[in-house]
Design a protein around this motif. Sequence first.
Motif, PDB file in Angstrom:
ATOM      1  N   SER A 234       0.923  -1.235   0.015  1.00 17.41           N
ATOM      2  CA  SER A 234       0.011   0.002  -0.033  1.00 17.41           C
ATOM      3  C   SER A 234       0.931   1.265   0.076  1.00 17.41           C
ATOM      4  CB  SER A 234      -0.732   0.048   1.130  1.00 17.41           C
ATOM      5  OG  SER A 234      -1.804   0.949   1.368  1.00 17.41           O
ATOM      6  N   VAL A 235       0.430   2.185  -0.421  1.00 15.55           N
ATOM      7  CA  VAL A 235       0.995   3.741  -0.432  1.00 15.55           C
ATOM      8  C   VAL A 235       0.122   4.574   0.062  1.00 15.55           C
ATOM      9  CG1 VAL A 235       2.314   5.434  -1.815  1.00 15.55           C
ATOM     10  CG2 VAL A 235       2.422   3.176  -2.518  1.00 15.55           C
ATOM     11  N   ARG A 236       0.433   5.232   1.168  1.00 21.38           N
ATOM     12  CA  ARG A 236      -0.426   6.384   1.667  1.00 21.38           C
ATOM     13  C   ARG A 236      -0.120   7.566   1.213  1.00 21.38           C
ATOM     14  NH1 ARG A 236      -2.420   6.879   8.010  1.00 21.38           N
ATOM     15  NH2 ARG A 236      -4.583   7.121   7.518  1.00 21.38           N
ATOM     16  N   ILE A 237      -0.993   8.267   0.764  1.00 22.86           N
ATOM     17  CA  ILE A 237      -0.804   9.698   0.179  1.00 22.86           C
ATOM     18  C   ILE A 237      -1.721  10.930   0.975  1.00 22.86           C
ATOM     19  CG2 ILE A 237      -0.110   8.604  -2.166  1.00 22.86           C
ATOM     20  CD1 ILE A 237      -3.021   9.650  -2.832  1.00 22.86           C
ATOM     21  N   SER A 238      -1.269  12.006   0.661  1.00 19.93           N
ATOM     22  CA  SER A 238      -2.054  13.152   1.082  1.00 19.93           C
ATOM     23  C   SER A 238      -2.893  13.296  -0.277  1.00 19.93           C
ATOM     24  CB  SER A 238      -1.284  14.085   1.675  1.00 19.93           C
ATOM     25  OG  SER A 238      -1.139  14.243   2.776  1.00 19.93           O
ATOM     26  N   SER A 239      -4.031  13.159  -0.316  1.00 20.04           N
ATOM     27  CA  SER A 239      -4.610  13.222  -1.632  1.00 20.04           C
ATOM     28  C   SER A 239      -4.694  14.787  -2.319  1.00 20.04           C
ATOM     29  CB  SER A 239      -5.871  12.826  -1.530  1.00 20.04           C
ATOM     30  OG  SER A 239      -6.311  11.376  -1.312  1.00 20.04           O
ATOM     31  N   VAL A 240      -4.730  15.465  -1.170  1.00 19.28           N
ATOM     32  CA  VAL A 240      -4.745  17.144  -1.569  1.00 19.28           C
ATOM     33  C   VAL A 240      -4.098  17.748  -0.315  1.00 19.28           C
ATOM     34  CG1 VAL A 240      -7.115  17.346  -2.841  1.00 19.28           C
ATOM     35  CG2 VAL A 240      -7.015  17.771  -0.336  1.00 19.28           C
ATOM     36  N   ASP A 241      -3.286  18.941  -0.574  1.00 19.45           N
ATOM     37  CA  ASP A 241      -2.361  19.737   0.312  1.00 19.45           C
ATOM     38  C   ASP A 241      -3.542  20.426   0.961  1.00 19.45           C
ATOM     39  OD1 ASP A 241      -0.001  18.527   0.112  1.00 19.45           O
ATOM     40  OD2 ASP A 241       0.763  19.864  -1.369  1.00 19.45           O
ATOM     41  N   GLY A 242      -4.673  20.838   0.273  1.00 23.70           N
ATOM     42  CA  GLY A 242      -5.440  21.967   0.674  1.00 23.70           C
ATOM     43  C   GLY A 242      -4.732  23.336   1.015  1.00 23.70           C
ATOM     44  N   MET A 243      -3.697  23.497   0.315  1.00 26.60           N
ATOM     45  CA  MET A 243      -3.101  24.886   0.266  1.00 26.60           C
ATOM     46  C   MET A 243      -3.029  25.394  -1.034  1.00 26.60           C
ATOM     47  SD  MET A 243      -0.229  23.842   2.955  1.00 26.60           S
ATOM     48  CE  MET A 243       0.807  25.318   2.723  1.00 26.60           C
ATOM     49  N   ASP A 244      -3.267  26.772  -1.452  1.00 25.74           N
ATOM     50  CA  ASP A 244      -2.845  27.210  -2.724  1.00 25.74           C
ATOM     51  C   ASP A 244      -1.532  26.991  -3.420  1.00 25.74           C
ATOM     52  OD1 ASP A 244      -5.244  28.641  -2.541  1.00 25.74           O
ATOM     53  OD2 ASP A 244      -4.214  30.467  -1.869  1.00 25.74           O
ATOM     54  N   GLY A 245      -1.534  26.419  -4.384  1.00 23.75           N
ATOM     55  CA  GLY A 245      -0.398  25.858  -5.189  1.00 23.75           C
ATOM     56  C   GLY A 245       0.163  24.564  -4.772  1.00 23.75           C
ATOM     57  N   GLY A 246      -0.782  23.783  -3.921  1.00 26.56           N
ATOM     58  CA  GLY A 246      -0.249  22.437  -3.476  1.00 26.56           C
ATOM     59  C   GLY A 246      -0.677  21.284  -4.417  1.00 26.56           C
ATOM     60  N   ILE A 247      -0.486  19.969  -4.052  1.00 26.09           N
ATOM     61  CA  ILE A 247      -1.209  18.909  -4.544  1.00 26.09           C
ATOM     62  C   ILE A 247      -2.732  18.953  -4.575  1.00 26.09           C
ATOM     63  CG2 ILE A 247      -1.602  16.583  -4.205  1.00 26.09           C
ATOM     64  CD1 ILE A 247       1.140  16.300  -3.052  1.00 26.09           C
ATOM     65  N   ASP A 248      -3.359  18.543  -5.918  1.00 24.89           N
ATOM     66  CA  ASP A 248      -4.778  18.622  -5.860  1.00 24.89           C
ATOM     67  C   ASP A 248      -5.039  17.078  -6.309  1.00 24.89           C
ATOM     68  OD1 ASP A 248      -4.329  18.426  -8.775  1.00 24.89           O
ATOM     69  OD2 ASP A 248      -4.840  20.429  -9.043  1.00 24.89           O
TER      70      ASP A 248
END
Length: 327
Positions: A234-248
């Motif tokens: 398994s790979v755990r990810i932060s699906s979104v950063d929730g910050m402008d310019g971050g991961i979506d």
Amino acid sequence: MVNPLLFQPMQLGSVRFKNRILISPMCQYSAVDGMANNWHLVHLGKFAQGGAGSVMVEATAISPEGRITHGDIGLWNDEQIAPLRRITTFLRENGAVPAIQLAHAGRKAATQRPWHGHGPLNERDVARGERPWRIVAPSAIAMDEGYIVPSELTKADLMDMLEDWRKAARRAVEAGFSFLEIHCAHGYLLHEFLSPLSNRRNDTYGGDQVGRMKFPLEVIEAVRSVWPDNYPLSVRISSVDGMDGGIDLDDSVAFAREAKARGADLIDCSSGGLINSATAPRIPRGYSFQVPYADEIRRRVGIGTVAVGLILNPHQAEDILRGHLEQ
């Protein structure tokens, strides 16, 4: 509930889970020199006794420098295998699949245990015998104001680190685990590579999304090369950063697709954590608030997903499962 899906068995490779309940890794900050102890045996064992299908050991550092705090469990030497084997034996004897999450804290390393403040190590911690150490990250950008500025990793550092991941995964096999997760979330090292907010490199390990994904994908390949083919990864990810310019979410779909191509069997879908604590709120929270991420990644990538976050009762979990499987 009649024939609840939550309590139906599930097969991943050669590993059979008696139900779909996974106890997520929860840091206890109670190890000494990276060694698991009686606290961890009792903490984890009670979930197996309670009937969970799988119990995952907390974020386990691949190197001493990769610890969040002085109290983190590690798998950077062979002496750390036996205490973990004691735990996996107990979990298996009580019907749970033993699982472990391997991690490197990156720029979030060398911090205080939560009950001492959860901030950067300071003079009071040094007086307790807990000195800070050199921390590393993709770029020399501190996690937040007042935190240690990390050293930027060189390419040679990255090659050495890949070997640390391989060795830790081999030790996980020796310790009796049959389910492994790579931590690419919550602002720790591999998440730091993925996010454009923390990765400002101008070499092949930075820049565009392909470059930012490069090292985390190499880690997946390194772990998969020694992790048995018939055991789930398994790979755990932060699906979104929730910050402008971050991961979506589109970024995470792209990463999940590449992770699958390199042998990942599941994507464990969390969010946030790039700055401050792993649970620092960056998006509105409510019951099942991260389930849409797991649903979208499962649907678009064609990979199994793990849903986490304010799933508090079996009826709620059953509704999630039936909603997924009916689509």
